[in-house]
Structures are given as C-alpha cells and as structure tokens.
Design a protein around this motif. Structure first.
Motif, PDB file in Angstrom:
ATOM      1  N   ALA A  44       0.818  -1.220   0.000  1.00 37.62           N
ATOM      2  CA  ALA A  44       0.000   0.000   0.000  1.00 37.62           C
ATOM      3  C   ALA A  44       0.849   1.265   0.000  1.00 37.62           C
ATOM      4  N   GLY A  45       2.165   1.123  -0.037  1.00 35.75           N
ATOM      5  CA  GLY A  45       3.045   2.293  -0.056  1.00 35.75           C
ATOM      6  C   GLY A  45       3.023   2.984  -1.405  1.00 35.75           C
ATOM      7  N   GLU A  46       3.375   4.270  -1.382  1.00 34.22           N
ATOM      8  CA  GLU A  46       3.442   5.085  -2.608  1.00 34.22           C
ATOM      9  C   GLU A  46       4.819   5.746  -2.663  1.00 34.22           C
ATOM     10  N   LEU A  47       5.678   5.265  -3.561  1.00 33.75           N
ATOM     11  CA  LEU A  47       7.044   5.771  -3.679  1.00 33.75           C
ATOM     12  C   LEU A  47       7.111   6.868  -4.731  1.00 33.75           C
ATOM     13  N   VAL A  48       7.706   7.989  -4.355  1.00 35.88           N
ATOM     14  CA  VAL A  48       7.974   9.073  -5.293  1.00 35.88           C
ATOM     15  C   VAL A  48       9.486   9.266  -5.337  1.00 35.88           C
ATOM     16  N   LEU A  49      10.041   9.211  -6.528  1.00 33.63           N
ATOM     17  CA  LEU A  49      11.471   9.428  -6.743  1.00 33.63           C
ATOM     18  C   LEU A  49      11.649  10.826  -7.308  1.00 33.63           C
ATOM     19  N   ALA A  50      12.335  11.689  -6.558  1.00 30.53           N
ATOM     20  CA  ALA A  50      12.586  13.068  -7.004  1.00 30.53           C
ATOM     21  C   ALA A  50      14.085  13.243  -7.209  1.00 30.53           C
ATOM     22  N   ILE A  51      14.459  13.694  -8.403  1.00 25.94           N
ATOM     23  CA  ILE A  51      15.858  13.885  -8.761  1.00 25.94           C
ATOM     24  C   ILE A  51      16.067  15.357  -9.070  1.00 25.94           C
ATOM     25  N   GLU A  52      16.938  15.994  -8.304  1.00 25.97           N
ATOM     26  CA  GLU A  52      17.190  17.426  -8.486  1.00 25.97           C
ATOM     27  C   GLU A  52      18.639  17.628  -8.914  1.00 25.97           C
ATOM     28  N   HIS A  53      18.817  18.325 -10.040  1.00 27.34           N
ATOM     29  CA  HIS A  53      20.184  18.505 -10.530  1.00 27.34           C
ATOM     30  C   HIS A  53      20.919  19.624  -9.794  1.00 27.34           C
ATOM     31  N   ASP A  54      20.201  20.606  -9.277  1.00 28.00           N
ATOM     32  CA  ASP A  54      20.855  21.718  -8.574  1.00 28.00           C
ATOM     33  C   ASP A  54      19.976  22.163  -7.412  1.00 28.00           C
ATOM     34  N   THR A  55      20.426  21.881  -6.203  1.00 30.25           N
ATOM     35  CA  THR A  55      19.679  22.281  -5.011  1.00 30.25           C
ATOM     36  C   THR A  55      19.597  23.806  -4.985  1.00 30.25           C
ATOM     37  N   SER A  89      19.851  14.603  -4.588  1.00 33.89           N
ATOM     38  CA  SER A  89      20.450  15.880  -4.954  1.00 33.89           C
ATOM     39  C   SER A  89      21.730  15.561  -5.728  1.00 33.89           C
ATOM     40  N   LEU A  90      21.659  15.685  -7.053  1.00 30.98           N
ATOM     41  CA  LEU A  90      22.796  15.311  -7.886  1.00 30.98           C
ATOM     42  C   LEU A  90      24.009  16.200  -7.661  1.00 30.98           C
ATOM     43  N   GLY A 150      -7.249  -1.915   1.851  1.00 29.11           N
ATOM     44  CA  GLY A 150      -7.579  -0.838   2.781  1.00 29.11           C
ATOM     45  C   GLY A 150      -8.461   0.180   2.113  1.00 29.11           C
ATOM     46  N   PRO A 151      -8.604   1.356   2.711  1.00 31.09           N
ATOM     47  CA  PRO A 151      -9.514   2.364   2.169  1.00 31.09           C
ATOM     48  C   PRO A 151      -9.172   2.820   0.756  1.00 31.09           C
ATOM     49  N   ASP A 152      -7.907   2.745   0.363  1.00 28.13           N
ATOM     50  CA  ASP A 152      -7.563   3.200  -0.990  1.00 28.13           C
ATOM     51  C   ASP A 152      -7.788   2.108  -2.027  1.00 28.13           C
ATOM     52  N   ASP A 153      -8.000   0.866  -1.570  1.00 31.29           N
ATOM     53  CA  ASP A 153      -8.326  -0.260  -2.436  1.00 31.29           C
ATOM     54  C   ASP A 153      -7.300  -0.443  -3.557  1.00 31.29           C
ATOM     55  N   GLY A 154      -6.028  -0.212  -3.245  1.00 29.25           N
ATOM     56  CA  GLY A 154      -4.960  -0.446  -4.202  1.00 29.25           C
ATOM     57  C   GLY A 154      -4.811   0.596  -5.286  1.00 29.25           C
ATOM     58  N   GLN A 155      -5.477   1.727  -5.155  1.00 25.76           N
ATOM     59  CA  GLN A 155      -5.368   2.776  -6.174  1.00 25.76           C
ATOM     60  C   GLN A 155      -3.995   3.440  -6.112  1.00 25.76           C
ATOM     61  N   ASN A 156      -3.574   3.957  -7.232  1.00 23.95           N
ATOM     62  CA  ASN A 156      -2.302   4.663  -7.324  1.00 23.95           C
ATOM     63  C   ASN A 156      -2.580   6.159  -7.139  1.00 23.95           C
ATOM     64  N   HIS A 157      -2.164   6.724  -6.011  1.00 26.26           N
ATOM     65  CA  HIS A 157      -2.472   8.111  -5.688  1.00 26.26           C
ATOM     66  C   HIS A 157      -1.353   9.093  -6.050  1.00 26.26           C
ATOM     67  N   LEU A 158      -0.166   8.583  -6.274  1.00 23.49           N
ATOM     68  CA  LEU A 158       0.971   9.449  -6.617  1.00 23.49           C
ATOM     69  C   LEU A 158       1.614   8.941  -7.896  1.00 23.49           C
ATOM     70  N   PRO A 159       2.236   9.820  -8.668  1.00 28.15           N
ATOM     71  CA  PRO A 159       2.842   9.383  -9.939  1.00 28.15           C
ATOM     72  C   PRO A 159       3.993   8.408  -9.723  1.00 28.15           C
ATOM     73  N   ASP A 160       4.130   7.474 -10.631  1.00 22.76           N
ATOM     74  CA  ASP A 160       5.221   6.496 -10.577  1.00 22.76           C
ATOM     75  C   ASP A 160       6.478   7.009 -11.279  1.00 22.76           C
ATOM     76  N   ALA A 161       6.309   7.893 -12.224  1.00 22.03           N
ATOM     77  CA  ALA A 161       7.451   8.408 -12.983  1.00 22.03           C
ATOM     78  C   ALA A 161       8.316   9.290 -12.097  1.00 22.03           C
ATOM     79  N   PRO A 162       9.650   9.136 -12.202  1.00 21.42           N
ATOM     80  CA  PRO A 162      10.531  10.018 -11.437  1.00 21.42           C
ATOM     81  C   PRO A 162      10.264  11.483 -11.774  1.00 21.42           C
ATOM     82  N   VAL A 163      10.370  12.325 -10.748  1.00 18.44           N
ATOM     83  CA  VAL A 163      10.160  13.747 -10.923  1.00 18.44           C
ATOM     84  C   VAL A 163      11.524  14.414 -11.032  1.00 18.44           C
ATOM     85  N   LEU A 164      11.750  15.102 -12.139  1.00 22.97           N
ATOM     86  CA  LEU A 164      13.009  15.826 -12.331  1.00 22.97           C
ATOM     87  C   LEU A 164      12.807  17.273 -11.925  1.00 22.97           C
ATOM     88  N   LEU A 165      13.576  17.712 -10.951  1.00 22.51           N
ATOM     89  CA  LEU A 165      13.454  19.082 -10.450  1.00 22.51           C
ATOM     90  C   LEU A 165      14.599  19.944 -10.958  1.00 22.51           C
TER      91      LEU A 165
END
Length: 165
Positions: A44-55, A89-90, A150-165
C-alpha cells in the motif's frame, strides 16, 4: 579539501546538470517508472522518486530540501499516509528518504539505503543503484504497509514516474 570538488569551486550545479542530462536518459527514467509501478502492486506504499540537478540556493541543506519537496509534491496526500519520498540531490551527491506517518521503519534502515546509493553512485552505477534501492524499499513497504488492502483499495495516488526538479 572537504566535500564535493565542484561545490568547493562553486560549480556544483554544473555537475548535477551534467549528470541529469547524461545519465538519466528517457529510457532509464521509463525503466525506473516501470520498477516503481510494479513495486507498488505488492504493498500500500506510494514511492515518489525526485531527482534534483541543482539544489536551490534558499535550501542548501538536503534534509530540509527533501522535506520541502515532500510537501510540494504532496507525497503526504495518500489515504493511509503511506507516501515515501526518495530524494536525490545530484549536485550535492546526497540522498534523503522521507516517509509519512503510516510507514513505521527505523531511520537506520533508510540510512542504509542512502549509504547504498552513495556507494553505487560513486561507482557510477546509477541505474543499478536506484533499482536496488527501489527493491529494498519495496521489501520494507511490504513488511510495514501490507498488501494494499484498505480504504484506498490499491489505487495509485501518486505518480510512478521520477520527478526531475
């Protein structure tokens, strides 16, 4: 000389930019998306991968920046409070994991994953390191977040694609 050599001379943003353009290709990002998507089918976890090239200059501390990204990307916004951010943080060569309240894992376990990523990135094994980290996170989420029933019934609530910042 302590720290990243690029940071020491003030060009750490270029190092991060180069890594984001050279290493994180469209094909690699698609493979990471598929890995995250298949991982989330088993818990039931939701993993978000955020990659930032310059903090950004307003937040030079990666832990603080990871908390900011956690909020801005609304990783907290899941029915079971099982959102998890893997922040990279790259330019700083730093990794942070922020887990919402519904994920009960010791901080030392997250630090192990960050250490693993640190060593794999130092060896220029970027994709292999991220795939291994996602697998390890998946195991932890299976243990703490169960099967997804559970209450979310296995729905995907957050994007799976890595977020490039």
């Amino acid at each position: 000389m302590a720290g990243n050599k690029w940071e020491w001379i003030g060009l750490d943003g270029l190092d991060g930019w180069w890594l984001s353009r050279r290493v994180f290709s469209k094909a690699m990002l698609e493979r990471l998306t598929q890995k995250i998507h298949s991982s989330e089918q088993r818990h039931a976890g939701e993993l978000v991968l955020a990659i930032e090239h310059d903090t950004p200059g307003h937040s030079r501390d990666t832990a603080t920046r990871a908390l900011e990204v956690f909020g801005r990307l609304k990783v907290w916004d899941t029915p079971l409070r099982t959102g998890l951010l893997l922040y990279i943080s790259l330019n700083k060569h730093k990794f942070e994991i922020i887990a919402d309240r519904g994920i009960q894992v010791e901080a030392a376990k997250w630090e192990e994953i960050c250490s693993l990523l640190q060593s794999r990135f130092a060896a220029r094994e970027y994709e292999q390191g991220l795939l291994q980290a996602i697998e390890t996170i998946e195991e932890m989420l299976q243990n703490t977040c169960g099967s997804g029933a559970g209450p979310d019934d296995g729905q995907n609530h957050l994007p799976d694609a890595p977020v490039l910042l």
